[in-house]
Write a protein that holds these residues in place. Structure first.
Motif, mmCIF file in Angstrom:
data_model
loop_
_atom_site.group_PDB
_atom_site.id
_atom_site.type_symbol
_atom_site.label_atom_id
_atom_site.label_comp_id
_atom_site.label_asym_id
_atom_site.label_seq_id
_atom_site.Cartn_x
_atom_site.Cartn_y
_atom_site.Cartn_z
ATOM 1 N N GLY A 29 -37.758 -18.816 -22.292
ATOM 2 C CA GLY A 29 -36.727 -17.823 -22.021
ATOM 3 C C GLY A 29 -36.740 -17.417 -20.568
ATOM 4 O O GLY A 29 -37.805 -17.341 -19.939
ATOM 5 N N ALA A 31 -34.392 -14.868 -17.586
ATOM 6 C CA ALA A 31 -33.283 -13.983 -17.244
ATOM 7 C C ALA A 31 -32.818 -14.327 -15.839
ATOM 8 O O ALA A 31 -33.619 -14.706 -14.976
ATOM 9 C CB ALA A 31 -33.710 -12.528 -17.296
ATOM 10 N N THR A 42 -34.422 -14.541 -10.766
ATOM 11 C CA THR A 42 -34.831 -14.993 -12.091
ATOM 12 C C THR A 42 -36.148 -14.341 -12.483
ATOM 13 O O THR A 42 -36.942 -13.920 -11.628
ATOM 14 C CB THR A 42 -35.019 -16.520 -12.134
ATOM 15 O OG1 THR A 42 -35.996 -16.891 -11.169
ATOM 16 C CG2 THR A 42 -33.715 -17.240 -11.870
ATOM 17 N N SER A 45 -40.643 -13.437 -19.267
ATOM 18 C CA SER A 45 -41.469 -12.371 -19.826
ATOM 19 C C SER A 45 -42.929 -12.671 -19.546
ATOM 20 O O SER A 45 -43.335 -13.829 -19.453
ATOM 21 C CB SER A 45 -41.226 -12.233 -21.333
ATOM 22 O OG SER A 45 -41.626 -13.391 -22.005
ATOM 23 N N CYS A 56 -39.560 -7.030 -21.482
ATOM 24 C CA CYS A 56 -38.386 -7.868 -21.683
ATOM 25 C C CYS A 56 -38.283 -8.893 -20.562
ATOM 26 O O CYS A 56 -38.760 -8.684 -19.447
ATOM 27 C CB CYS A 56 -37.126 -7.017 -21.710
ATOM 28 S SG CYS A 56 -37.091 -5.851 -23.082
ATOM 29 N N ILE A 57 -37.618 -9.980 -20.861
ATOM 30 C CA ILE A 57 -37.475 -11.083 -19.911
ATOM 31 C C ILE A 57 -36.775 -10.632 -18.629
ATOM 32 O O ILE A 57 -37.097 -11.084 -17.542
ATOM 33 C CB ILE A 57 -36.708 -12.250 -20.575
ATOM 34 C CG1 ILE A 57 -37.511 -12.791 -21.766
ATOM 35 C CG2 ILE A 57 -36.405 -13.355 -19.594
ATOM 36 C CD1 ILE A 57 -36.746 -13.789 -22.633
ATOM 37 N N GLU A 58 -35.846 -9.698 -18.725
ATOM 38 C CA GLU A 58 -35.041 -9.276 -17.581
ATOM 39 C C GLU A 58 -35.782 -8.394 -16.580
ATOM 40 O O GLU A 58 -35.348 -8.238 -15.434
ATOM 41 C CB GLU A 58 -33.806 -8.482 -18.052
ATOM 42 C CG GLU A 58 -32.900 -9.211 -18.993
ATOM 43 C CD GLU A 58 -33.198 -8.935 -20.459
ATOM 44 O OE1 GLU A 58 -32.253 -8.950 -21.254
ATOM 45 O OE2 GLU A 58 -34.375 -8.703 -20.815
ATOM 46 N N CYS A 75 -26.088 -9.730 -15.474
ATOM 47 C CA CYS A 75 -27.416 -9.997 -16.038
ATOM 48 C C CYS A 75 -27.254 -10.900 -17.259
ATOM 49 O O CYS A 75 -26.360 -10.678 -18.086
ATOM 50 C CB CYS A 75 -28.097 -8.685 -16.443
ATOM 51 S SG CYS A 75 -29.763 -8.897 -17.094
ATOM 52 N N CYS A 77 -29.646 -13.278 -20.204
ATOM 53 C CA CYS A 77 -30.918 -13.689 -20.786
ATOM 54 C C CYS A 77 -30.658 -14.876 -21.706
ATOM 55 O O CYS A 77 -29.834 -14.789 -22.621
ATOM 56 C CB CYS A 77 -31.531 -12.531 -21.565
ATOM 57 S SG CYS A 77 -33.130 -12.922 -22.279
ATOM 58 N N PRO A 92 -28.641 -7.835 -24.008
ATOM 59 C CA PRO A 92 -29.760 -7.000 -23.577
ATOM 60 C C PRO A 92 -30.096 -5.944 -24.636
ATOM 61 O O PRO A 92 -29.197 -5.375 -25.257
ATOM 62 C CB PRO A 92 -29.260 -6.348 -22.289
ATOM 63 C CG PRO A 92 -27.781 -6.439 -22.345
ATOM 64 C CD PRO A 92 -27.453 -7.641 -23.175
ATOM 65 N N CYS A 96 -33.169 -2.331 -21.960
ATOM 66 C CA CYS A 96 -32.631 -3.018 -20.780
ATOM 67 C C CYS A 96 -31.234 -2.521 -20.429
ATOM 68 O O CYS A 96 -30.877 -2.437 -19.258
ATOM 69 C CB CYS A 96 -32.658 -4.530 -20.977
ATOM 70 S SG CYS A 96 -34.327 -5.208 -20.765
#
Length: 146
Positions: A29, A31, A42, A45, A56-58, A75, A77, A92, A96
């Motif tokens: 994954g 973001a 970029t 997580s 979170c990945i973001e 944004c 993901c 999100p 997020c």
């Protein structure tokens, strides 16, 4: 309008390429955030032994935007379950969404769709009854180019 679509498609392609390189096997994954300065940031997580402290990945890309005092415009993901699975967009999470509102209600976010199409909506569309509407805009913490 064409430039916006190009940004969104570029973000999706960047996410897919990054996942393939960073996670050649298994789950992956990433973001991608686009800023008002034309940057693509970029993040992935973090992996911990205690999943209750994961982020979170973001978050990493959001921190980068803050570090460079950039305004987030988009944004996205993207994840895949394993190297043989299709890529999918994750909307999100609520946390997020709250983080992204720092940059305003017009931030566009990639959202999950039934047909797996690439779709972006503004935070205002995603959250039409947000709690901040109860307060004057100028009293809230938000991004300022000053």
């Amino acid at each position: 309008m064409q430039q916006i679509k190009s940004i969104e498609n570029d973000m999706y392609n960047l996410a897919k390429d990054f996942i393939t390189k960073r996670y050649p096997e298994g789950w992956g994954g990433v973001a991608v955030i686009h800023t008002d300065k034309g940057e693509f940031l970029t993040s992935v997580s973090i992996e911990t032994a205690n999943s209750s402290v994961d982020l979170c990945i973001e978050v990493g890309a959001m921190c980068e935007a803050h570090k460079f005092n950039s305004c987030v415009t988009h944004c996205l993901c993207v994840v895949r379950d394993d190297e043989n699975s299709p890529f999918k967009v994750l909307s999100p999470c609520g946390v997020c969404q709250e983080r992204l509102r720092f940059w305003g209600t017009d931030v566009k976010v990639g959202v999950t769709t039934p047909d797996s199409s690439l779709k972006f909506v503004t935070l205002e569309t995603l959250q039409p009854y947000h709690w901040t509407d109860a307060y004057p805009f100028e009293t809230l913490e938000h991004y300022s180019k000053d």
